[in-house]
Design a protein around this motif. Structure first.
Motif, short mmCIF file in Angstrom:
data_model
loop_
_atom_site.label_atom_id
_atom_site.label_comp_id
_atom_site.label_asym_id
_atom_site.label_seq_id
_atom_site.Cartn_x
_atom_site.Cartn_y
_atom_site.Cartn_z
N VAL A 1 0.84 -1.20 0.00
CA VAL A 1 0.00 0.00 0.00
C VAL A 1 0.88 1.25 0.00
O VAL A 1 1.85 1.34 0.75
CB VAL A 1 -0.92 0.03 1.25
CG1 VAL A 1 -1.73 1.32 1.31
CG2 VAL A 1 -1.84 -1.19 1.26
N TRP A 2 0.51 2.17 -0.86
CA TRP A 2 1.10 3.51 -0.88
C TRP A 2 -0.05 4.50 -0.83
O TRP A 2 -1.21 4.13 -1.07
CB TRP A 2 1.88 3.74 -2.16
CG TRP A 2 3.21 3.08 -2.21
CD1 TRP A 2 4.41 3.63 -1.84
CD2 TRP A 2 3.51 1.75 -2.64
NE1 TRP A 2 5.42 2.72 -2.02
CE2 TRP A 2 4.90 1.56 -2.52
CE3 TRP A 2 2.74 0.70 -3.13
CZ2 TRP A 2 5.52 0.38 -2.87
CZ3 TRP A 2 3.36 -0.48 -3.48
CH2 TRP A 2 4.73 -0.65 -3.34
N ALA A 3 0.27 5.75 -0.54
CA ALA A 3 -0.79 6.76 -0.47
C ALA A 3 -0.27 8.12 -0.90
O ALA A 3 0.94 8.40 -0.81
CB ALA A 3 -1.35 6.85 0.94
N PHE A 4 -1.20 8.95 -1.35
CA PHE A 4 -0.86 10.33 -1.63
C PHE A 4 -1.98 11.23 -1.15
O PHE A 4 -3.14 10.82 -1.04
CB PHE A 4 -0.55 10.57 -3.11
CG PHE A 4 -1.72 10.47 -4.05
CD1 PHE A 4 -2.51 11.59 -4.33
CD2 PHE A 4 -2.04 9.28 -4.67
CE1 PHE A 4 -3.57 11.51 -5.22
CE2 PHE A 4 -3.10 9.18 -5.55
CZ PHE A 4 -3.88 10.30 -5.83
N SER A 5 -1.59 12.44 -0.84
CA SER A 5 -2.54 13.49 -0.48
C SER A 5 -2.38 14.59 -1.52
O SER A 5 -1.30 14.78 -2.08
CB SER A 5 -2.23 14.07 0.90
OG SER A 5 -2.30 13.07 1.90
N SER A 6 -3.46 15.30 -1.77
CA SER A 6 -3.37 16.44 -2.67
C SER A 6 -4.08 17.61 -2.02
O SER A 6 -5.10 17.45 -1.37
CB SER A 6 -3.99 16.13 -4.03
OG SER A 6 -5.38 15.96 -3.94
N GLY A 7 -3.50 18.77 -2.18
CA GLY A 7 -4.19 19.90 -1.61
C GLY A 7 -3.47 21.21 -1.49
O GLY A 7 -4.10 22.25 -1.67
N PRO A 8 -2.17 21.25 -1.19
CA PRO A 8 -1.57 22.57 -1.03
C PRO A 8 -1.79 23.43 -2.28
O PRO A 8 -1.55 22.98 -3.40
CB PRO A 8 -0.09 22.28 -0.82
CG PRO A 8 -0.05 20.88 -0.32
CD PRO A 8 -1.21 20.18 -0.98
N LEU A 9 -2.31 24.61 -2.07
CA LEU A 9 -2.58 25.52 -3.18
C LEU A 9 -1.45 26.53 -3.30
O LEU A 9 -1.66 27.75 -3.30
CB LEU A 9 -3.94 26.19 -2.99
CG LEU A 9 -5.13 25.22 -3.02
CD1 LEU A 9 -6.43 25.93 -2.71
CD2 LEU A 9 -5.20 24.51 -4.38
N ASP A 10 -0.25 26.00 -3.36
CA ASP A 10 0.96 26.79 -3.57
C ASP A 10 2.05 25.81 -3.98
O ASP A 10 1.78 24.63 -4.21
CB ASP A 10 1.34 27.59 -2.32
CG ASP A 10 1.54 26.72 -1.09
OD1 ASP A 10 1.89 25.52 -1.22
OD2 ASP A 10 1.36 27.24 0.03
N SER A 11 3.28 26.26 -4.06
CA SER A 11 4.36 25.41 -4.55
C SER A 11 5.03 24.57 -3.46
O SER A 11 6.01 23.88 -3.75
CB SER A 11 5.42 26.27 -5.25
OG SER A 11 6.01 27.14 -4.31
N THR A 12 4.53 24.59 -2.24
CA THR A 12 5.24 23.89 -1.16
C THR A 12 5.43 22.40 -1.43
O THR A 12 6.47 21.85 -1.08
CB THR A 12 4.54 24.06 0.20
OG1 THR A 12 3.19 23.62 0.08
CG2 THR A 12 4.58 25.51 0.67
N ALA A 13 4.46 21.75 -2.05
CA ALA A 13 4.60 20.31 -2.31
C ALA A 13 5.71 20.02 -3.31
O ALA A 13 6.32 18.96 -3.27
CB ALA A 13 3.28 19.72 -2.79
N SER A 14 6.00 20.96 -4.19
CA SER A 14 7.09 20.80 -5.15
C SER A 14 8.43 21.20 -4.55
O SER A 14 9.48 20.72 -4.97
CB SER A 14 6.84 21.63 -6.40
OG SER A 14 5.73 21.14 -7.11
N ASP A 15 8.38 22.06 -3.54
CA ASP A 15 9.60 22.58 -2.93
C ASP A 15 10.19 21.67 -1.87
O ASP A 15 11.40 21.68 -1.64
CB ASP A 15 9.34 23.96 -2.29
CG ASP A 15 8.95 25.00 -3.31
OD1 ASP A 15 9.21 24.79 -4.51
OD2 ASP A 15 8.36 26.02 -2.92
N ARG A 16 9.35 20.88 -1.20
CA ARG A 16 9.83 20.05 -0.09
C ARG A 16 8.84 18.92 0.17
O ARG A 16 7.71 18.97 -0.28
CB ARG A 16 10.01 20.89 1.17
CG ARG A 16 8.72 21.51 1.69
CD ARG A 16 8.94 22.37 2.93
NE ARG A 16 7.78 23.13 3.29
CZ ARG A 16 6.75 22.68 4.00
NH1 ARG A 16 6.74 21.44 4.44
NH2 ARG A 16 5.74 23.45 4.29
#
Length: 168
Positions: free
Chosen positions: A82-97
């Motif tokens: 099992v793996w999982a992902f969340s989606s939601g930050p409405l800015d670049s933080t998920a790409s930055d760190r």
């Protein structure tokens, strides 16, 4: 032997569903049989070797349908990769760190011994319904912050790990 993968998603405005379809498509490109289904429609996980659970984030929580999926199928999920992902930050933080899972996701994923979690940027565009969505859009904080290359790379990593001899 071909591995079978389920990408179950819980979405509010459709962004997480699009991410889930990208993950499933990438897994298929890597040789797995994969399908993406809404988490609320999943009645059984026994036919799958690999399960990816994707959830929209709202008010710092995993979507109710993702949490229910884990609760209903906890024992069967423990016997799968099992793996999982969340989606939601409405800015670049998920790409930055790396962003760790929110507490509700962490609790759910610990119960099924998930192998990994990642948070991807989200999308919120004009026309989204709901008071909170309208407020965010009125403040000019909407947009599309998904990094499709990162999503596909993560899915390729899942395929490689799932197919490794020690995973079989």
């Amino acid at each position: 032997m071909t591995l079978h993968a389920l990408v179950a998603y819980a979405t509010t405005h459709g962004s997480t569903a699009e991410l889930a379809r990208c993950v499933a498509r990438t897994l298929r490109d890597q040789g797995l049989e994969a399908e993406a289904l809404p988490a609320a429609q999943v009645t059984d996980v026994d036919a799958y070797d690999v399960v990816v659970i994707g959830s929209a984030l709202s008010l710092g929580r995993w979507h109710r349908d993702a949490r229910r999926l884990v609760r209903r199928h906890r024992e069967a999920l423990r016997r799968r990769a099992v793996w999982a992902f969340s989606s939601g930050p409405l800015d670049s933080t998920a790409s930055d760190r790396d962003i760790p899972p929110v507490p509700s996701a962490r609790r759910a994923l610990d119960k099924v011994h998930a192998r990994g979690h990642v948070t991807f940027g989200g999308r919120l565009e004009p026309g989204a319904t709901g008071r909170l969505a309208r407020m965010i859009l009125d403040e000019g904080r909407g947009g599309d912050f998904r990094d499709w290359d990162a999503v596909a790379s993560w899915a390729r990593d899942i395929a490689a790990e799932a197919e490794a001899p020690e995973s079989a």
